[in-house]
Design a protein around this motif. Sequence first.
Motif, PDB file in Angstrom:
ATOM      1  N   ASP A 174       0.817  -1.211   0.000  1.00 65.59           N
ATOM      2  CA  ASP A 174       0.000   0.000   0.000  1.00 65.59           C
ATOM      3  C   ASP A 174       0.849   1.259   0.000  1.00 65.59           C
ATOM      4  O   ASP A 174       0.418   2.318  -0.474  1.00 65.59           O
ATOM      5  N   TYR A 175       2.036   1.150   0.521  1.00 65.30           N
ATOM      6  CA  TYR A 175       2.939   2.297   0.637  1.00 65.30           C
ATOM      7  C   TYR A 175       3.653   2.592  -0.679  1.00 65.30           C
ATOM      8  O   TYR A 175       4.081   3.719  -0.936  1.00 65.30           O
ATOM      9  N   ILE A 176       3.766   1.571  -1.525  1.00 66.85           N
ATOM     10  CA  ILE A 176       4.560   1.691  -2.759  1.00 66.85           C
ATOM     11  C   ILE A 176       4.026   2.758  -3.711  1.00 66.85           C
ATOM     12  O   ILE A 176       4.816   3.561  -4.236  1.00 66.85           O
ATOM     13  N   PRO A 177       2.715   2.820  -4.018  1.00 65.78           N
ATOM     14  CA  PRO A 177       2.259   3.815  -5.011  1.00 65.78           C
ATOM     15  C   PRO A 177       2.638   5.247  -4.677  1.00 65.78           C
ATOM     16  O   PRO A 177       3.168   5.966  -5.512  1.00 65.78           O
ATOM     17  N   GLY A 178       2.373   5.664  -3.462  1.00 69.65           N
ATOM     18  CA  GLY A 178       2.704   7.042  -3.087  1.00 69.65           C
ATOM     19  C   GLY A 178       4.196   7.301  -3.108  1.00 69.65           C
ATOM     20  O   GLY A 178       4.654   8.354  -3.562  1.00 69.65           O
ATOM     21  N   MET A 179       4.960   6.336  -2.611  1.00 69.86           N
ATOM     22  CA  MET A 179       6.407   6.520  -2.582  1.00 69.86           C
ATOM     23  C   MET A 179       6.990   6.547  -3.986  1.00 69.86           C
ATOM     24  O   MET A 179       7.922   7.309  -4.265  1.00 69.86           O
ATOM     25  N   SER A 180       6.444   5.723  -4.883  1.00 67.54           N
ATOM     26  CA  SER A 180       6.962   5.696  -6.251  1.00 67.54           C
ATOM     27  C   SER A 180       6.713   7.015  -6.959  1.00 67.54           C
ATOM     28  O   SER A 180       7.567   7.511  -7.698  1.00 67.54           O
ATOM     29  N   LEU A 181       5.541   7.605  -6.725  1.00 68.74           N
ATOM     30  CA  LEU A 181       5.263   8.916  -7.323  1.00 68.74           C
ATOM     31  C   LEU A 181       6.218   9.972  -6.792  1.00 68.74           C
ATOM     32  O   LEU A 181       6.702  10.838  -7.523  1.00 68.74           O
ATOM     33  N   LEU A 182       6.479   9.902  -5.494  1.00 68.19           N
ATOM     34  CA  LEU A 182       7.391  10.859  -4.883  1.00 68.19           C
ATOM     35  C   LEU A 182       8.785  10.760  -5.485  1.00 68.19           C
ATOM     36  O   LEU A 182       9.489  11.762  -5.650  1.00 68.19           O
ATOM     37  N   LEU A 183       9.203   9.539  -5.840  1.00 67.67           N
ATOM     38  CA  LEU A 183      10.539   9.310  -6.397  1.00 67.67           C
ATOM     39  C   LEU A 183      10.575   9.413  -7.916  1.00 67.67           C
ATOM     40  O   LEU A 183      11.607   9.153  -8.524  1.00 67.67           O
ATOM     41  N   GLY A 184       9.458   9.771  -8.520  1.00 59.56           N
ATOM     42  CA  GLY A 184       9.449   9.974  -9.961  1.00 59.56           C
ATOM     43  C   GLY A 184       9.241   8.715 -10.776  1.00 59.56           C
ATOM     44  O   GLY A 184       9.553   8.705 -11.982  1.00 59.56           O
ATOM     45  N   PHE A 185       8.693   7.646 -10.186  1.00 63.27           N
ATOM     46  CA  PHE A 185       8.440   6.410 -10.919  1.00 63.27           C
ATOM     47  C   PHE A 185       7.032   6.451 -11.532  1.00 63.27           C
ATOM     48  O   PHE A 185       6.128   7.110 -11.029  1.00 63.27           O
ATOM     49  N   TYR A 186       6.900   5.711 -12.608  1.00 69.74           N
ATOM     50  CA  TYR A 186       5.583   5.511 -13.222  1.00 69.74           C
ATOM     51  C   TYR A 186       5.010   4.197 -12.694  1.00 69.74           C
ATOM     52  O   TYR A 186       5.749   3.330 -12.225  1.00 69.74           O
ATOM     53  N   GLN A 187       3.685   4.039 -12.814  1.00 72.28           N
ATOM     54  CA  GLN A 187       3.066   2.822 -12.313  1.00 72.28           C
ATOM     55  C   GLN A 187       1.843   2.478 -13.138  1.00 72.28           C
ATOM     56  O   GLN A 187       1.217   3.344 -13.754  1.00 72.28           O
ATOM     57  N   ARG A 188       1.539   1.183 -13.157  1.00 69.76           N
ATOM     58  CA  ARG A 188       0.324   0.719 -13.822  1.00 69.76           C
ATOM     59  C   ARG A 188      -0.173  -0.520 -13.082  1.00 69.76           C
ATOM     60  O   ARG A 188       0.610  -1.283 -12.507  1.00 69.76           O
ATOM     61  N   HIS A 189      -1.449  -0.712 -13.087  1.00 73.95           N
ATOM     62  CA  HIS A 189      -2.057  -1.868 -12.431  1.00 73.95           C
ATOM     63  C   HIS A 189      -2.079  -3.031 -13.404  1.00 73.95           C
ATOM     64  O   HIS A 189      -2.708  -2.968 -14.465  1.00 73.95           O
ATOM     65  N   ASP A 190      -1.371  -4.089 -13.050  1.00 70.76           N
ATOM     66  CA  ASP A 190      -1.268  -5.281 -13.886  1.00 70.76           C
ATOM     67  C   ASP A 190      -1.649  -6.507 -13.076  1.00 70.76           C
ATOM     68  O   ASP A 190      -1.524  -6.526 -11.838  1.00 70.76           O
ATOM     69  N   ALA A 191      -2.077  -7.528 -13.790  1.00 69.87           N
ATOM     70  CA  ALA A 191      -2.311  -8.824 -13.148  1.00 69.87           C
ATOM     71  C   ALA A 191      -1.033  -9.646 -13.282  1.00 69.87           C
ATOM     72  O   ALA A 191      -0.900 -10.504 -14.166  1.00 69.87           O
ATOM     73  N   ASN A 192      -0.073  -9.380 -12.424  1.00 69.11           N
ATOM     74  CA  ASN A 192       1.208 -10.072 -12.473  1.00 69.11           C
ATOM     75  C   ASN A 192       1.117 -11.416 -11.760  1.00 69.11           C
ATOM     76  O   ASN A 192       0.077 -11.762 -11.182  1.00 69.11           O
ATOM     77  N   THR A 193       2.202 -12.149 -11.775  1.00 67.07           N
ATOM     78  CA  THR A 193       2.233 -13.471 -11.157  1.00 67.07           C
ATOM     79  C   THR A 193       1.881 -13.370  -9.681  1.00 67.07           C
ATOM     80  O   THR A 193       2.425 -12.540  -8.947  1.00 67.07           O
ATOM     81  N   ALA A 194       0.958 -14.247  -9.253  1.00 67.52           N
ATOM     82  CA  ALA A 194       0.567 -14.239  -7.850  1.00 67.52           C
ATOM     83  C   ALA A 194       1.707 -14.762  -6.984  1.00 67.52           C
ATOM     84  O   ALA A 194       2.557 -15.540  -7.426  1.00 67.52           O
ATOM     85  N   HIS A 195       1.735 -14.325  -5.750  1.00 65.04           N
ATOM     86  CA  HIS A 195       2.723 -14.782  -4.765  1.00 65.04           C
ATOM     87  C   HIS A 195       4.152 -14.564  -5.271  1.00 65.04           C
ATOM     88  O   HIS A 195       5.024 -15.401  -5.080  1.00 65.04           O
ATOM     89  N   GLU A 196       4.374 -13.421  -5.911  1.00 66.31           N
ATOM     90  CA  GLU A 196       5.732 -13.156  -6.422  1.00 66.31           C
ATOM     91  C   GLU A 196       5.962 -11.652  -6.515  1.00 66.31           C
ATOM     92  O   GLU A 196       5.077 -10.892  -6.917  1.00 66.31           O
ATOM     93  N   VAL A 197       7.162 -11.233  -6.109  1.00 64.00           N
ATOM     94  CA  VAL A 197       7.632  -9.862  -6.294  1.00 64.00           C
ATOM     95  C   VAL A 197       8.965  -9.942  -7.019  1.00 64.00           C
ATOM     96  O   VAL A 197       9.836 -10.728  -6.636  1.00 64.00           O
ATOM     97  N   SER A 198       9.112  -9.149  -8.054  1.00 63.75           N
ATOM     98  CA  SER A 198      10.361  -9.178  -8.816  1.00 63.75           C
ATOM     99  C   SER A 198      10.854  -7.772  -9.077  1.00 63.75           C
ATOM    100  O   SER A 198      10.069  -6.819  -9.132  1.00 63.75           O
ATOM    101  N   VAL A 199      12.165  -7.648  -9.232  1.00 62.28           N
ATOM    102  CA  VAL A 199      12.780  -6.374  -9.576  1.00 62.28           C
ATOM    103  C   VAL A 199      13.841  -6.621 -10.625  1.00 62.28           C
ATOM    104  O   VAL A 199      14.597  -7.602 -10.550  1.00 62.28           O
ATOM    105  N   SER A 200      13.885  -5.754 -11.609  1.00 64.45           N
ATOM    106  CA  SER A 200      14.858  -5.872 -12.689  1.00 64.45           C
ATOM    107  C   SER A 200      15.606  -4.555 -12.812  1.00 64.45           C
ATOM    108  O   SER A 200      14.986  -3.488 -12.876  1.00 64.45           O
TER     109      SER A 200
END
Length: 1258
Positions: free
Chosen positions: A1186-1212
Amino acid sequence: MQGLVLCVLFALAACQSLNFEPTLNPKKTYEFKYEGAVSIGRGMPDLAESGVRLTCNAKITGISAQMFLLQVSNLAFEEFNGIPGKNVFYPSPKLTQRMASELSKPLTFEYVKGRVVDIQAATGVSDTVVNIVRGMLGFFQVTVKTTQKVYELEELGLHGLCKSSYVIEEDEHSTELSVTQVVDIRGCRQRAEISTGMALAIENELSKQRGERIVATVQYTYTVKGAADGGLITKARAQEYQHFSPFDIKGGTSKLLATKSIELLKVTDSTMSPSAPPAQSRGNLVYKFGTILQQMPIVLMKLDNPLPKITEMIKKLAQANIYQVDSPTSEDIVSVIQLLRAVTLEDLETLWKQLSGNLEHRRWFLDLITEVTDERVVKFLLNRFRVGDVSPNEAGQTLLVSINHLTVTPEVVEMSKEFIKIPFSKSHPILWHTVVLSYGSLVYKLCAYIQPCPATAIQPLLDMATGALERNSEEEMVESLEAIGNAGHPSSIKTIIKFLPGISPKAVDLPNRVVSSAVQSLRHITVRDPHTVQDIALSLVVTKTLPAEIRIHAAIILFETKPPLSLLLTITSFLLEEKDAQVVSFTFSLIRGLSRSHTPENHQLSTVCNIAVKILEPKLGRFSFYNSKYLHLDWFSGDLLMGTSTEGYIIKNSRDKIPTALMMKGKFHFIGRILQLLEFGVRAEGLRELFSESNSELKDIDVTDYAAIMKILSDMKSLPKDKPVLTLYSRLFGQEWFFADLDKDIIQQIIKALSPTAGKECPAWQMIQDLQKGISWHWTKPFMVFETRLIQATTLGLPVEISKNYPCVNAITANAKATISPPLKEHLGELLSSDITLETDGFAGVTMDHFVFHGINTEFFQCGSELKSKTPINMPWKFTLKMNIKERKFEIDFNPPQKVTELFAVNVNIFAVSRNIEEPSLSKMTPMMPKSVVTYLPPHFPKTSEDEFELADVYHPQSKVCLETSLYGTALCVENEIKRTHYASEYPLYYFLGYTHLAIQLEPVKTKKPVDKIQIKINPGLKDNIPSLHQIMEMIHWVSKNSSSLFNLSSTGGADGVQSSEPQSLESTPDPMLVVKALALGEGVKPEGYEAAVYYLPAVQIDNVELIVSQLGVEANWKMCGDAHLDKAEESAKVYLRWGAECQSYDVAVVATKTYQAGTKPAVTAKVKWDNLPEYVTNAGKSVEDYIPGMSLLLGFYQRHDANTAHEVSVSIVRESAQSLDIELKTPQLTVYRKGIFIPIQMMNFQKGRNMTDTRLN
């Protein structure tokens, strides 16, 4: 009609004959009513302030044409401490009486053409009272011009030589003029102010241009009645405002308002002129500081009969801190310092005789006398050096702090030369180093305050350097050059160049260490004579016959002079042709690092460095980590006018992996100044030879095999004889205070003393014997970390002071007793097979007090705003250690906490303070925040009537969080309380002002079963199960190489997918590498706790590490199983974690893989997968999500709501270009991404690039 014309003509003639220049008629007596008041606070509603008010009648009578007598009567002195509008001034009768007694003595002044030329007062009238009189007489020093309506003048006044802006308004219906005078106090060419404690913080004009921390103006309004013989001031009023902030004043300030007024009551003819009373000249109207520096602003006490008070307080402090720091009394050292500053040299000698016989009292006295800060402490220490009644250790510590805290004058510097001549100074090498380096620091401070700096001050050090060069003594040359570097005296350049090859013919055969010291000794002159240093440094950089190390040091010095674009382009052209990889790599990384700087001091330099980087990048953009490098990281806040920077230097002479020198330093940027923080440096020229011979023997040795390691070290034969193996140095605030050489003899002595074959003759043997009998050691160190003061005049004639004081008390106590079975008989090696039991208890800690004061500070009274903080850090211990090294058994026993033990705390509050020397009972410290506030309640708590608050804009959260383990009867708790008020969101200053409490503490917890002690057992595995030093280094190198290859744009490869795999079960159970047990033991109950076992399972191209944590106890089946796999072939790392009943309840997997996107762009992909997780982990994860959207905007990141893989977080993370990254984060329901992220620091390439690790470039 004729009568009317005559009247008009007479009126015009009368107007033309009026004179408005203020004068006093010596034949008349003038009576005035005077009132002056000052208040200090935030200037916000409902916040406490403090202040004083003085009212009186003043009679001025002429003695002669230019000399006048001032008589003061009906004096009343009042104080204020509270909330404006709710509290009132209260009288101070005893202080009124004391000031009235001084003002009753004759006071005269010379008044010529509207100028107070000289003030005279009787003997015994204090400087404070004379300055108050200056505030009264300041109304009579005004320039009135009737020929101009608006004009500016530079004239002397209370605040110094300042520019005044005047506006004249005529009253057509009377013979009066209204005169308005405005003075910008901060713009005065010669200000009446004193600044101390800031000599080591370099002023920077570019930083000062970013904003102001102090603004001060005063406005006078006069009503002047004209007459034929001169103007008469009938009424006048003044208002002075001073706004202060440790940040930019736009972010909120502490405000001082000083007002004064004078009103003419009557004028009478003098019946007779009084005779001039005996008096002494006290100067003109400009404020005089006198002995004000002796009065500290945070304590006010009577200084009569100080010796018994000092003796009593030192004894009490020594007793209170005999085992650990007594935090409640730590700030009492300020009172002792105040008393010490009031005594004479003879008194100091008397105190020394009284206190030197007791070790504790002696140490406290020597530590606190360092804060006397004038010639008295110099004379006292000279006496100690001459008599020799202090040890070299005591002398060195006391001298080091004393010299660096001295208020410097040419006389003090001349006196301090004696330390260099006294034989005692050379009684110990470290003491001699301290003497020489401290004298250099003293010269530096002198040059900071006096321009031009006297050449005689630096002469003793120049003579030392010249003499050492003539004797060809390497140690003495380095020693004197380090001291000359501390001094930073411009006239030392002629001596320094004698040690520089290519500039002086005599310096050809000097060791690199000497030349390096000579180059670094220019570091402070870069500010005082940058152009000369630029010429010298550039000459060294381009001299290709010099070693790379010397040229690199010269490059560092060159860029500290802030070279202009023309010079930088010259360096750029040189780098494009240079063949030495070390020089090119370091200088290019230096230019690139500075091009990214954000601090004001580097604003212009970073701009020109950006131009140079664009020219150099195509050719020099790829350099190996194994070359010399410069690392730079900084930040600066324009709102706070504050920032920090960190610099790292890796200097090499060749392609060897071991650098020739490593240095790291930090800077703190604040209020237009730059303070160099702690700096460390290591010069390891001889270290390469030490390890080159032993490398093959060390690579396969067990890192826990102490005897084998000592045997190899003791057998080394190739230690260099003609140069140190290692040289260490440290600088604080830009001043070198410590350096030491470790040569072959010292290292062999250490090896011999610790060798298993060492016998009864070695020092370690006697230490072990003493340890078996029981030893006790105690040490304390009270001292003032820093004390900075800025004192200025106010229009009232009272001094306004801004000061920061940072006293602290350190203490260490250690008690220990050992039992060895069987006892030692012949040599130390017997310890390796003995059972050793060590019982110890003790304490290590420090309490730091911090005071910031803004207000009025005199020897009579104090009023103002005072920020007060106390930070205790406590580390008590009591445990029993049992071990047998041969059997690889280690055991630690300690008791669970029986009471609350505070480990760390921060307590901060800001007060409105009022102190009165005559009536200490009237002293007040009122918290600036109102006491009646609402306590913050979480949203789900219902409010009651008791929760209603008086002030809606007061924020007062409180919390306490504990991590409890009932099994061991212990809890680690964090509690905090914050109180903030008005406008915190608008003004950054107010975020830091208010009540703050934070504490970390150990607390006892009730247990189900009795717990008498906690036992930790550590059992390393067999030698075959422990990785060798070679294996450890190889693994570290592989990880470093592959992680950094992300930033190697020349890498090629295909795209590798992340493959999920489960940990393989072992066919047979191997022996663990390490087993650790943590047990709770109690009488009559079975042990309970946890056991952790670590297994190291190497294979071809794969390293496996497994961790199994098991709960021990009746019917306990909880386990945690962790598996880590490092696959060198697939260039991936995988971690699996399972826990719960037999490791089956919950699981998490983390996989990190090196990949390539678009064929050639290196990337790192990491994934976290899970199936089942505990509810508390799931809730925590949702909170983070829940904290990620606001923080990402503050840091200049873009975001979109996707149906990504369940039970998984990834970073590239993808290396998009040489200076940018692309980052993409995926959660089950959200994708956050940003392209082209600027890399704030220079990334290293650990892989060897083509032609980049050779000593010479093609």
